[in-house]
Design an enzyme around this catalytic site. Sequence first.
Site, PDB file in Angstrom:
ATOM      1  N   ARG A 166       7.956  -5.402  -7.223  1.00 26.92           N
ATOM      2  CA  ARG A 166       8.708  -5.014  -5.767  1.00 26.92           C
ATOM      3  C   ARG A 166       9.411  -3.752  -5.057  1.00 26.92           C
ATOM      4  O   ARG A 166       9.064  -3.084  -4.899  1.00 26.92           O
ATOM      5  CB  ARG A 166       9.253  -6.842  -5.423  1.00 26.92           C
ATOM      6  CG  ARG A 166       8.184  -7.838  -5.012  1.00 26.92           C
ATOM      7  CD  ARG A 166       7.037  -6.903  -4.068  1.00 26.92           C
ATOM      8  NE  ARG A 166       7.266  -7.327  -2.454  1.00 26.92           N
ATOM      9  CZ  ARG A 166       6.595  -6.919  -1.727  1.00 26.92           C
ATOM     10  NH1 ARG A 166       5.437  -7.592  -1.801  1.00 26.92           N
ATOM     11  NH2 ARG A 166       6.892  -6.986  -0.583  1.00 26.92           N
TER      12      ARG A 166
ATOM     13  N   ARG B  35       5.163   3.374  -2.466  1.00 27.21           N
ATOM     14  CA  ARG B  35       4.943   3.449  -1.199  1.00 27.21           C
ATOM     15  C   ARG B  35       5.667   4.643  -0.211  1.00 27.21           C
ATOM     16  O   ARG B  35       5.275   5.690   0.439  1.00 27.21           O
ATOM     17  CB  ARG B  35       5.083   2.933  -0.475  1.00 27.21           C
ATOM     18  CG  ARG B  35       4.039   1.283  -0.690  1.00 27.21           C
ATOM     19  CD  ARG B  35       4.886  -0.226  -0.291  1.00 27.21           C
ATOM     20  NE  ARG B  35       3.434  -1.024  -0.511  1.00 27.21           N
ATOM     21  CZ  ARG B  35       3.975  -2.569   0.014  1.00 27.21           C
ATOM     22  NH1 ARG B  35       4.668  -3.084   0.207  1.00 27.21           N
ATOM     23  NH2 ARG B  35       2.547  -3.286  -0.233  1.00 27.21           N
TER      24      ARG B  35
ATOM     25  N   ASN C 285      -1.051   1.297   2.866  1.00 24.33           N
ATOM     26  CA  ASN C 285       0.157   1.466   2.020  1.00 24.33           C
ATOM     27  C   ASN C 285       0.229   0.679   0.423  1.00 24.33           C
ATOM     28  O   ASN C 285       0.840   0.251  -0.332  1.00 24.33           O
ATOM     29  CB  ASN C 285       1.780  -0.172   1.964  1.00 24.33           C
ATOM     30  CG  ASN C 285       1.401  -0.558   2.464  1.00 24.33           C
ATOM     31  OD1 ASN C 285       0.127  -1.474   2.400  1.00 24.33           O
ATOM     32  ND2 ASN C 285       2.328  -1.740   3.326  1.00 24.33           N
TER      33      ASN C 285
ATOM     34  N   GLU D 151      -1.909 -15.833  -6.840  1.00 24.89           N
ATOM     35  CA  GLU D 151      -3.153 -14.822  -6.164  1.00 24.89           C
ATOM     36  C   GLU D 151      -3.684 -14.088  -7.909  1.00 24.89           C
ATOM     37  O   GLU D 151      -5.163 -13.819  -7.362  1.00 24.89           O
ATOM     38  CB  GLU D 151      -2.089 -13.839  -5.779  1.00 24.89           C
ATOM     39  CG  GLU D 151      -1.380 -14.236  -4.629  1.00 24.89           C
ATOM     40  CD  GLU D 151      -0.627 -13.278  -4.225  1.00 24.89           C
ATOM     41  OE1 GLU D 151      -0.187 -13.231  -3.250  1.00 24.89           O
ATOM     42  OE2 GLU D 151      -0.589 -12.133  -4.922  1.00 24.89           O
TER      43      GLU D 151
HETATM   44  P1  ADP Z   1       3.889  -6.613   1.334  1.00 24.30           P
HETATM   45  O1  ADP Z   1       2.686  -6.140   1.457  1.00 24.30           O
HETATM   46  O2  ADP Z   1       4.938  -5.630   1.089  1.00 24.30           O
HETATM   47  O3  ADP Z   1       4.276  -8.330   0.996  1.00 24.30           O
HETATM   48  P2  ADP Z   1       3.635  -8.114   3.949  1.00 24.30           P
HETATM   49  O4  ADP Z   1       3.498  -9.811   3.320  1.00 24.30           O
HETATM   50  O5  ADP Z   1       4.544  -8.242   5.680  1.00 24.30           O
HETATM   51  O6  ADP Z   1       3.911  -7.011   3.189  1.00 24.30           O
HETATM   52  O7  ADP Z   1       2.015  -8.039   5.346  1.00 24.30           O
HETATM   53  C1  ADP Z   1       1.082  -7.728   3.991  1.00 24.30           C
HETATM   54  C2  ADP Z   1       0.203  -6.768   4.849  1.00 24.30           C
HETATM   55  O8  ADP Z   1      -0.120  -6.604   6.113  1.00 24.30           O
HETATM   56  C3  ADP Z   1       1.590  -5.481   4.113  1.00 24.30           C
HETATM   57  O9  ADP Z   1       1.515  -4.666   3.201  1.00 24.30           O
HETATM   58  C4  ADP Z   1       0.671  -4.308   5.500  1.00 24.30           C
HETATM   59  O10 ADP Z   1      -0.574  -4.296   4.856  1.00 24.30           O
HETATM   60  C5  ADP Z   1      -0.220  -5.514   6.224  1.00 24.30           C
HETATM   61  N1  ADP Z   1       0.614  -5.365   7.692  1.00 24.30           N
HETATM   62  C6  ADP Z   1       1.841  -5.865   7.916  1.00 24.30           C
HETATM   63  N2  ADP Z   1       2.644  -6.544   9.171  1.00 24.30           N
HETATM   64  C7  ADP Z   1       1.688  -5.557   9.328  1.00 24.30           C
HETATM   65  C8  ADP Z   1       1.775  -5.197  10.881  1.00 24.30           C
HETATM   66  N3  ADP Z   1       2.196  -5.280  11.890  1.00 24.30           N
HETATM   67  N4  ADP Z   1       0.826  -4.605  11.733  1.00 24.30           N
HETATM   68  C9  ADP Z   1      -0.725  -4.011  10.609  1.00 24.30           C
HETATM   69  N5  ADP Z   1       0.018  -4.065   9.019  1.00 24.30           N
HETATM   70  C10 ADP Z   1       1.144  -4.714   9.423  1.00 24.30           C
END
Ligand code: ADP
Length: 193
Positions: free
Chosen positions: A114, A131, A151, A165
């Site tokens: 992370r 990222r 990202n 996962e």
């Molecule tokens: P992470 O990938 O950092 O664990 P999250 O689990 O919150 O983050 O979200 C999963 C993925 O969903 C993110 O990596 C991103 O690609 C997408 N994402 C999250 N929130 C949004 C949003 N509000 N609008 C568009 N895409 C989002």
Amino acid sequence: MIERTLVLVKPDGVQRGLVGEVISRIERCGLKIIGLKMVYADEKTAGEHYADDEAWMKSTGEKAIANALKEGRPVKETALEIGKRVRRALIAFISMSPTVAIAVEGHRAVPKIRSLIGDTNPQNAAPGTIRGDFTIDSYYLSDNSGRPIQNIVHASGTKDEGLREINVWFNENELHPYKRIEEDLIYRRANEV
Ligand code: ADP
């Protein structure tokens, strides 16, 4: 404290030719790749990965709301509504072209990965993170165009998530434990692992 975690190079990362970049960052810090493959995921696999989990959808929505409020943007949906919308968009996105799945093992692998990938919002991701180094995307841009934030990578958030996962993307016979040379240097005593 040897943990397993899943990293995905998402379709944007694969299409931008960043697979090697992600793999090299995992390898050079000393974590061990024990499974690696390219998958053209169907919607079923994508839906198992981005599971219909209310707690996750809420927390994803809460992060988006906190970001919008910080930027002075209006919020019209609840956290759960945002989470559901993002989940649908992610399932479509991740099944639209190939993803590279990487199973990783090592001492505190979950938080270490992370920290290598950086903040969900690339605008806040520190330089030196994947990222932070490879995209300028943001909540703002992705919400404006109704797509997931691009990202580059996904990484499991907890140890349990990592195990779950890895099971979604790999069969047991596709995971290959072996010894990295550094293990003799850093895992001297079992209680240091
Ligand atoms: P992470 O990938 O950092 O664990 P999250 O689990 O919150 O983050 O979200 C999963 C993925 O969903 C993110 O990596 C991103 O690609 C997408 N994402 C999250 N929130 C949004 C949003 N509000 N609008 C568009 N895409 C989002």
